[in-house]
Design a protein around this motif. Structure first.
Motif, short mmCIF file in Angstrom:
data_model
loop_
_atom_site.label_atom_id
_atom_site.label_comp_id
_atom_site.label_asym_id
_atom_site.label_seq_id
_atom_site.Cartn_x
_atom_site.Cartn_y
_atom_site.Cartn_z
N SER A 56 7.49 -5.63 4.31
CA SER A 56 6.99 -4.39 4.93
C SER A 56 5.50 -4.20 4.67
O SER A 56 5.08 -3.27 3.98
CB SER A 56 7.78 -3.19 4.41
OG SER A 56 9.15 -3.35 4.68
N THR A 57 4.70 -5.10 5.23
CA THR A 57 3.26 -5.09 4.94
C THR A 57 2.55 -3.85 5.47
O THR A 57 1.53 -3.46 4.93
CB THR A 57 2.58 -6.36 5.45
OG1 THR A 57 2.89 -6.53 6.83
CG2 THR A 57 3.02 -7.58 4.67
N GLU A 58 3.08 -3.24 6.52
CA GLU A 58 2.42 -2.05 7.05
C GLU A 58 2.42 -0.91 6.01
O GLU A 58 1.42 -0.23 5.83
CB GLU A 58 3.12 -1.59 8.33
CG GLU A 58 2.20 -0.83 9.25
CD GLU A 58 2.82 -0.60 10.61
OE1 GLU A 58 2.93 0.58 10.98
OE2 GLU A 58 3.17 -1.58 11.28
N GLN A 59 3.54 -0.71 5.33
CA GLN A 59 3.61 0.31 4.29
C GLN A 59 2.99 -0.18 2.98
O GLN A 59 2.57 0.63 2.15
CB GLN A 59 5.06 0.74 4.03
CG GLN A 59 5.60 1.69 5.07
CD GLN A 59 5.85 1.01 6.41
OE1 GLN A 59 6.30 -0.13 6.46
NE2 GLN A 59 5.55 1.68 7.48
N LEU A 60 2.93 -1.48 2.79
CA LEU A 60 2.37 -2.05 1.56
C LEU A 60 0.91 -1.66 1.37
O LEU A 60 0.47 -1.41 0.26
CB LEU A 60 2.53 -3.57 1.56
CG LEU A 60 2.09 -4.32 0.32
CD1 LEU A 60 2.84 -3.83 -0.92
CD2 LEU A 60 2.30 -5.81 0.52
N ARG A 61 0.16 -1.59 2.45
CA ARG A 61 -1.27 -1.25 2.38
C ARG A 61 -1.47 0.04 1.58
O ARG A 61 -2.21 0.07 0.61
CB ARG A 61 -1.83 -1.12 3.78
CG ARG A 61 -3.28 -0.71 3.84
CD ARG A 61 -3.80 -0.60 5.26
NE ARG A 61 -3.67 -1.85 6.00
CZ ARG A 61 -4.52 -2.88 5.89
NH1 ARG A 61 -5.53 -2.81 5.06
NH2 ARG A 61 -4.32 -3.97 6.60
N GLY A 62 -0.81 1.10 1.97
CA GLY A 62 -0.98 2.38 1.29
C GLY A 62 -0.42 2.38 -0.12
O GLY A 62 -0.97 3.01 -1.02
N HIS A 63 0.67 1.64 -0.32
CA HIS A 63 1.28 1.64 -1.65
C HIS A 63 0.53 0.79 -2.66
O HIS A 63 0.58 1.06 -3.86
CB HIS A 63 2.76 1.25 -1.55
CG HIS A 63 3.60 2.41 -1.12
ND1 HIS A 63 3.94 3.44 -1.96
CD2 HIS A 63 4.15 2.70 0.08
CE1 HIS A 63 4.66 4.33 -1.31
NE2 HIS A 63 4.81 3.91 -0.06
N LEU A 64 -0.21 -0.21 -2.21
CA LEU A 64 -1.08 -0.95 -3.14
C LEU A 64 -2.20 -0.03 -3.63
O LEU A 64 -2.52 -0.02 -4.83
CB LEU A 64 -1.66 -2.19 -2.48
CG LEU A 64 -0.71 -3.38 -2.34
CD1 LEU A 64 -1.31 -4.44 -1.43
CD2 LEU A 64 -0.37 -3.97 -3.70
N ALA A 65 -2.76 0.75 -2.74
CA ALA A 65 -3.80 1.70 -3.15
C ALA A 65 -3.22 2.76 -4.08
O ALA A 65 -3.82 3.11 -5.10
CB ALA A 65 -4.41 2.35 -1.91
#
Length: 106
Positions: A56-65
């Motif tokens: 789920s790379t689309e949601q991963l962006r925000g969760h890495l931050a």
């Protein structure tokens, strides 16, 4: 132009799926993420791991931050993704690490 006082979910889908925004903001981030049984740091590590595993790379962006804001270091996040390559699959890990590189370099 987006209203910065609105949550990200409301900005993205508020007009289209208000109930999903309500559940995201009220239940997921208003209740689950605020529970004391796990620290925000631990919740972020679990969440990032789950998103990598599911691709789920689309949601991963925000969760890495969010993970960085919750105290996980860049090194720890990279190591988690490397570790997950052997459990989640190489392509998922490569996609996740590419995204992480983009975020960490920004």
């Amino acid at each position: 132009m987006t209203d910065s006082s609105q949550t990200r979910a409301r900005q993205l889908i508020g007009d289209f799926a208000p109930k999903l925004v309500e559940l995201t903001d009220g239940v997921l981030f208003g209740d689950i993420w605020e529970r004391n049984e796990l620290s925000p740091r631990d919740r972020s590590l679990v969440t990032v791991s789950s998103l990598v595993t599911s691709g789920s790379t689309e949601q991963l962006r925000g969760h890495l931050a969010r993970a960085k804001a919750n105290g996980l270091t860049e090194t720890e996040l990279k190591e988690a993704i490397i570790h997950l390559a052997f459990y989640a699959g190489w392509p998922k890990a490569m996609s996740a690490i590419t995204l992480a590189k983009e975020i960490f370099e920004a």
